[in-house]
Design an enzyme around this catalytic site. Structure first.
Site, PDB file in Angstrom:
ATOM      1  N   GLU A  10     -24.325  25.987-115.880  1.00  0.00           N
ATOM      2  CA  GLU A  10     -24.394  26.359-114.462  1.00  0.00           C
ATOM      3  C   GLU A  10     -25.498  27.378-114.272  1.00  0.00           C
ATOM      4  O   GLU A  10     -25.660  28.295-115.093  1.00  0.00           O
ATOM      5  CB  GLU A  10     -23.104  27.016-113.959  1.00  0.00           C
ATOM      6  N   GLU A  22     -19.253  24.156-100.706  1.00  0.00           N
ATOM      7  CA  GLU A  22     -17.830  23.836-100.810  1.00  0.00           C
ATOM      8  C   GLU A  22     -17.041  24.844 -99.967  1.00  0.00           C
ATOM      9  O   GLU A  22     -16.889  26.002-100.347  1.00  0.00           O
ATOM     10  CB  GLU A  22     -17.395  23.876-102.277  1.00  0.00           C
ATOM     11  N   LYS A  43     -14.059  27.266-101.248  1.00  0.00           N
ATOM     12  CA  LYS A  43     -14.222  28.197-102.354  1.00  0.00           C
ATOM     13  C   LYS A  43     -14.110  29.625-101.839  1.00  0.00           C
ATOM     14  O   LYS A  43     -14.132  29.889-100.647  1.00  0.00           O
ATOM     15  CB  LYS A  43     -15.570  27.981-103.048  1.00  0.00           C
ATOM     16  N   GLU A  75     -19.701  32.223-102.324  1.00  0.00           N
ATOM     17  CA  GLU A  75     -19.185  31.109-103.121  1.00  0.00           C
ATOM     18  C   GLU A  75     -19.210  29.789-102.359  1.00  0.00           C
ATOM     19  O   GLU A  75     -19.202  28.718-102.961  1.00  0.00           O
ATOM     20  CB  GLU A  75     -17.751  31.407-103.579  1.00  0.00           C
TER      21      GLU A  75
END
Length: 345
Positions: free
Chosen positions: A268, A317, A320, A326
């Site tokens: 990541e 997203e 999150k 996030e």
């Protein structure tokens, strides 16, 4: 006339096979690129899985990480040639320390999909040494590996685990990189497993978090891979960007723990576009494109060795958290429109 038709038909068949060969060759080249993208699904507005796999392919993204077995994704990946990191979720670690359960997991999630191109199984993500589940990581890795060996897939699929940089006690300068006292015993067993089986360590590397933690001592240009010259001189090695410095600090820690031959795959790395003063569209676009352009060069400690790197993440997203940032790591909006003008290869 019939003879002429037969000749033309043969040419048509030959041309078809040539075009098919070129298409397959292009897929192989896409898969050979060092850049992948993580496909998270913590959102209620994301496109169907088959559309996502199509987007990977049309965007020239040849590698994917998913955070647990999802039959819809695995079905959509069949025959795509997209190389996959498949995670074992943290809540399954204890169960998979039982060999029979691990065999069933591999059968259900790997062997049932022989036309999916698995590359790595990540047994746990960012497990901390003081987490009660840490004791099950290496036993689960060993059992998953044994199941892979039983299927004669050990040369195609490597078993590892994914760590974050909190396990490093020191990361500056990079040559001083070492694992913390609390992590050293845990990592020693992980490293021994990886070295014995020729598998890489998966690592989540985020210059963004290092920068926002110490903006007074880390320049934004250094974090965004756009410094014009060396910023940190560490013995014979000069560092122009924080990504390389973090990665080489991890390599130093591996060397001090008996893992000199263990490679690192960056599982990541990303930069958010909202939620913090440094989280802007321009900064995120700069980071992603500069990282893509850089990974083929390697690091000062490992020059010329392409760094397999998975960008985080495919989509914003919206479920999150808890931090606002996030929810804003996506390369694409949920409607599949690109957030940035990025070339992936």
């Amino acid at each position: 006339m019939a003879y002429f038709f037969e000749i033309n038909n043969k040419f048509f068949i030959l041309a078809t096979f040539m075009l098919l060969g070129l298409f397959m060759s292009s897929l192989e080249k896409i898969g050979a690129q060092p850049i992948g993208v993580c496909y998270g699904q913590i959102g209620d507005n994301l496109p169907p899985e088959q559309e996502v796999i199509n987007l990977f392919r049309t965007s020239g993204i040849g590698k994917m990480r998913i955070y647990g077995p999802n039959p819809a994704i695995l079905e959509a990946l069949r025959g795509s040639n997209i190389e996959l990191i498949l995670d074992v979720t943290n809540d399954k670690l204890q169960a998979l320390s039982d060999a029979a359960t691990a065999n069933d997991w591999v059968r259900q999630n790997v062997l049932n999909y022989p036309d999916v191109t698995y590359r790595y199984i990540a047994v746990g993500n960012e497990i901390k040494p003081n987490d009660g589940r840490a004791q099950y990581v290496v036993p689960a890795m060993q059992n998953i590996h044994n199941a892979i060996v039983s299927a004669n897939l050990q040369d195609q699929i490597k078993v590892s685990t994914s760590i974050d940089m909190s396990l490093l006690d020191n990361a500056y300068p990079p040559s001083e990189g070492s694992f913390s006292d609390s992590a050293s015993s845990y990592m020693a067993s992980v490293i021994s497993f990886l070295a014995n089986n020729g598998a890489p360590l998966l690592a989540n590397v985020y210059p963004y978090f290092s920068y926002i933690d110490k903006p007074q001592s880390i320049s934004l240009d250094y974090a965004l891979l756009r410094s014009p010259g060396v910023v940190v001189q560490d013995g014979e090695y000069g560092y122009q960007n924080l990504f390389d410095a973090i990665l080489d600090a991890l390599y130093s820690a591996l060397e001090k723990s008996g893992g000199s031959n263990v490679k690192v795959v960056v599982s990541e790395s990303g930069w958010p576009s909202e939620g913090h003063a440094a989280a802007t569209i321009d900064n995120a676009a700069t980071y992603y494109q500069n990282l893509i352009n850089h990974v083929n060069s390697g690091t000062p400690k490992r020059p010329g060795q392409a760094i397999q790197t998975y960008l985080f993440a495919m989509f914003d997203e919206n479920k999150k958290g808890p931090e606002e940032t996030e929810r804003h790591f996506g390369l694409f909006h949920p409607d599949k429109q690109p957030k940035y003008q990025i070339r992936f290869n």
